[in-house]
Motif scaffolding. Structure first.
Motif, mmCIF file in Angstrom:
data_model
loop_
_atom_site.group_PDB
_atom_site.id
_atom_site.type_symbol
_atom_site.label_atom_id
_atom_site.label_comp_id
_atom_site.label_asym_id
_atom_site.label_seq_id
_atom_site.Cartn_x
_atom_site.Cartn_y
_atom_site.Cartn_z
ATOM 1 N N ARG A 64 21.991 0.641 -16.252
ATOM 2 C CA ARG A 64 21.877 1.951 -15.611
ATOM 3 C C ARG A 64 20.523 2.592 -15.915
ATOM 4 O O ARG A 64 19.945 3.265 -15.065
ATOM 5 N N HIS A 65 20.039 2.394 -17.123
ATOM 6 C CA HIS A 65 18.722 2.914 -17.485
ATOM 7 C C HIS A 65 17.642 2.270 -16.625
ATOM 8 O O HIS A 65 16.712 2.936 -16.173
ATOM 9 N N PHE A 66 17.767 0.962 -16.382
ATOM 10 C CA PHE A 66 16.803 0.262 -15.532
ATOM 11 C C PHE A 66 16.819 0.823 -14.120
ATOM 12 O O PHE A 66 15.763 1.062 -13.520
ATOM 13 N N VAL A 67 18.007 1.037 -13.579
ATOM 14 C CA VAL A 67 18.116 1.590 -12.225
ATOM 15 C C VAL A 67 17.530 2.991 -12.178
ATOM 16 O O VAL A 67 16.788 3.330 -11.238
ATOM 17 N N LEU A 68 17.828 3.817 -13.187
ATOM 18 C CA LEU A 68 17.281 5.172 -13.229
ATOM 19 C C LEU A 68 15.762 5.152 -13.361
ATOM 20 O O LEU A 68 15.071 5.932 -12.703
ATOM 21 N N SER A 69 15.224 4.257 -14.181
ATOM 22 C CA SER A 69 13.775 4.220 -14.365
ATOM 23 C C SER A 69 13.069 3.646 -13.141
ATOM 24 O O SER A 69 11.875 3.866 -12.967
ATOM 25 N N PHE A 70 13.800 2.920 -12.282
ATOM 26 C CA PHE A 70 13.185 2.399 -11.059
ATOM 27 C C PHE A 70 13.288 3.408 -9.919
ATOM 28 O O PHE A 70 12.295 3.702 -9.253
ATOM 29 N N PHE A 71 14.494 3.937 -9.692
ATOM 30 C CA PHE A 71 14.692 4.827 -8.552
ATOM 31 C C PHE A 71 14.375 6.288 -8.852
ATOM 32 O O PHE A 71 14.110 7.055 -7.927
ATOM 33 N N ILE B 219 9.180 10.416 -18.643
ATOM 34 C CA ILE B 219 10.288 11.248 -19.103
ATOM 35 C C ILE B 219 11.552 10.423 -19.269
ATOM 36 O O ILE B 219 12.265 10.553 -20.270
ATOM 37 N N VAL B 220 11.836 9.546 -18.308
ATOM 38 C CA VAL B 220 13.021 8.693 -18.418
ATOM 39 C C VAL B 220 12.893 7.779 -19.630
ATOM 40 O O VAL B 220 13.846 7.592 -20.390
ATOM 41 N N ARG B 221 11.715 7.215 -19.837
ATOM 42 C CA ARG B 221 11.508 6.286 -20.954
ATOM 43 C C ARG B 221 11.688 6.972 -22.300
ATOM 44 O O ARG B 221 12.266 6.395 -23.227
ATOM 45 N N SER B 222 11.220 8.198 -22.438
ATOM 46 C CA SER B 222 11.233 8.824 -23.761
ATOM 47 C C SER B 222 12.428 9.746 -24.009
ATOM 48 O O SER B 222 12.702 10.058 -25.170
ATOM 49 N N CYS B 223 13.134 10.173 -22.985
ATOM 50 C CA CYS B 223 14.201 11.151 -23.185
ATOM 51 C C CYS B 223 15.606 10.632 -22.909
ATOM 52 O O CYS B 223 16.570 11.228 -23.383
ATOM 53 N N VAL B 224 15.742 9.571 -22.143
ATOM 54 C CA VAL B 224 17.072 9.066 -21.799
ATOM 55 C C VAL B 224 17.427 7.932 -22.758
ATOM 56 O O VAL B 224 16.741 6.920 -22.816
ATOM 57 N N VAL C 194 19.841 4.934 -24.513
ATOM 58 C CA VAL C 194 20.756 3.852 -24.172
ATOM 59 C C VAL C 194 21.648 3.623 -25.384
ATOM 60 O O VAL C 194 21.204 3.723 -26.528
ATOM 61 N N THR C 195 22.913 3.314 -25.153
ATOM 62 C CA THR C 195 23.845 3.057 -26.245
ATOM 63 C C THR C 195 23.566 1.690 -26.864
ATOM 64 O O THR C 195 23.456 0.684 -26.161
ATOM 65 N N CYS C 196 23.444 1.651 -28.182
ATOM 66 C CA CYS C 196 23.207 0.391 -28.898
ATOM 67 C C CYS C 196 24.480 -0.459 -28.846
ATOM 68 O O CYS C 196 25.564 0.028 -29.188
ATOM 69 N N PRO C 197 24.370 -1.737 -28.465
ATOM 70 C CA PRO C 197 25.563 -2.588 -28.411
ATOM 71 C C PRO C 197 26.055 -2.998 -29.799
ATOM 72 O O PRO C 197 27.185 -3.464 -29.938
ATOM 73 N N PHE C 198 25.247 -2.830 -30.831
ATOM 74 C CA PHE C 198 25.622 -3.242 -32.184
ATOM 75 C C PHE C 198 26.349 -2.143 -32.955
ATOM 76 O O PHE C 198 27.367 -2.382 -33.586
ATOM 77 N N CYS C 199 25.798 -0.909 -32.920
ATOM 78 C CA CYS C 199 26.389 0.172 -33.723
ATOM 79 C C CYS C 199 26.818 1.380 -32.897
ATOM 80 O O CYS C 199 27.461 2.275 -33.425
ATOM 81 N N GLY C 200 26.442 1.449 -31.638
ATOM 82 C CA GLY C 200 26.800 2.590 -30.800
ATOM 83 C C GLY C 200 25.843 3.755 -30.909
ATOM 84 O O GLY C 200 26.101 4.809 -30.339
ATOM 85 N N GLY C 201 24.729 3.597 -31.625
ATOM 86 C CA GLY C 201 23.745 4.674 -31.778
ATOM 87 C C GLY C 201 22.859 4.804 -30.549
ATOM 88 O O GLY C 201 23.018 4.110 -29.553
ATOM 89 N N LYS C 202 21.899 5.705 -30.657
ATOM 90 C CA LYS C 202 20.969 5.941 -29.560
ATOM 91 C C LYS C 202 19.790 4.978 -29.659
ATOM 92 O O LYS C 202 19.189 4.837 -30.717
ATOM 93 N N SER C 203 19.465 4.357 -28.541
ATOM 94 C CA SER C 203 18.321 3.454 -28.462
ATOM 95 C C SER C 203 17.363 3.966 -27.405
ATOM 96 O O SER C 203 17.780 4.449 -26.355
ATOM 97 N N TYR C 204 16.075 3.847 -27.699
ATOM 98 C CA TYR C 204 15.052 4.255 -26.743
ATOM 99 C C TYR C 204 14.171 3.056 -26.428
ATOM 100 O O TYR C 204 14.027 2.134 -27.226
ATOM 101 N N PHE D 236 14.918 -2.182 -25.951
ATOM 102 C CA PHE D 236 15.264 -0.929 -26.610
ATOM 103 C C PHE D 236 15.375 -1.120 -28.111
ATOM 104 O O PHE D 236 15.792 -2.171 -28.580
ATOM 105 N N MET D 237 15.020 -0.077 -28.870
ATOM 106 C CA MET D 237 15.111 -0.076 -30.324
ATOM 107 C C MET D 237 16.089 1.021 -30.727
ATOM 108 O O MET D 237 15.940 2.177 -30.341
ATOM 109 N N CYS D 238 17.103 0.638 -31.517
ATOM 110 C CA CYS D 238 18.111 1.587 -31.966
ATOM 111 C C CYS D 238 17.522 2.485 -33.053
ATOM 112 O O CYS D 238 16.840 2.019 -33.967
#
Length: 92
Positions: A5-12, A57-62, A64-74, A83-85
């Motif tokens: 979803r992040h990829f789609v948002l960053s493209f469109f 803005i999308v890259r730095s503010c939105v 992504v959920t980390c698949p390992f721990c559920g934290g925020k990844s940018y 992405f880095m958690c």
């Protein structure tokens, strides 16, 4: 948000934002001509700038959920769609 979803948002996202900017220029077309500002140049340059700003803005503010721990990844700079958690430090 998932990485797909992040990829789609960053493209469109930049495309849609640039489209809205071009629509705004179309609305004030006669005002630009009266003030001797070339509307097509304004539309082209402005659409590119709006697209780049929206992408940043999308890259730095939105997050992504980390698949390992559920934290925020940018997104990692200069590594497309990686992405880095912020919690566990793993990249995905």
């Amino acid at each position: 948000m998932s990485s797909s979803r992040h990829f789609v948002l960053s493209f469109f996202g930049p495309v849609v934002a640039s489209g809205f900017f071009c629509g705004f220029i179309w609305l004030i077309w006669s005002w630009l001509e009266r003030h001797h500002i070339p509307p097509l140049v304004t539309m082209l340059v402005g659409a590119l700038v709006v697209g780049m700003i929206t992408r940043r803005i999308v890259r730095s503010c939105v997050a992504v959920t980390c698949p390992f721990c559920g934290g925020k990844s940018y997104e990692i700079p200069h590594r497309g769609n990686r992405f880095m958690c912020q919690v566990c430090g793993k990249d995905h």
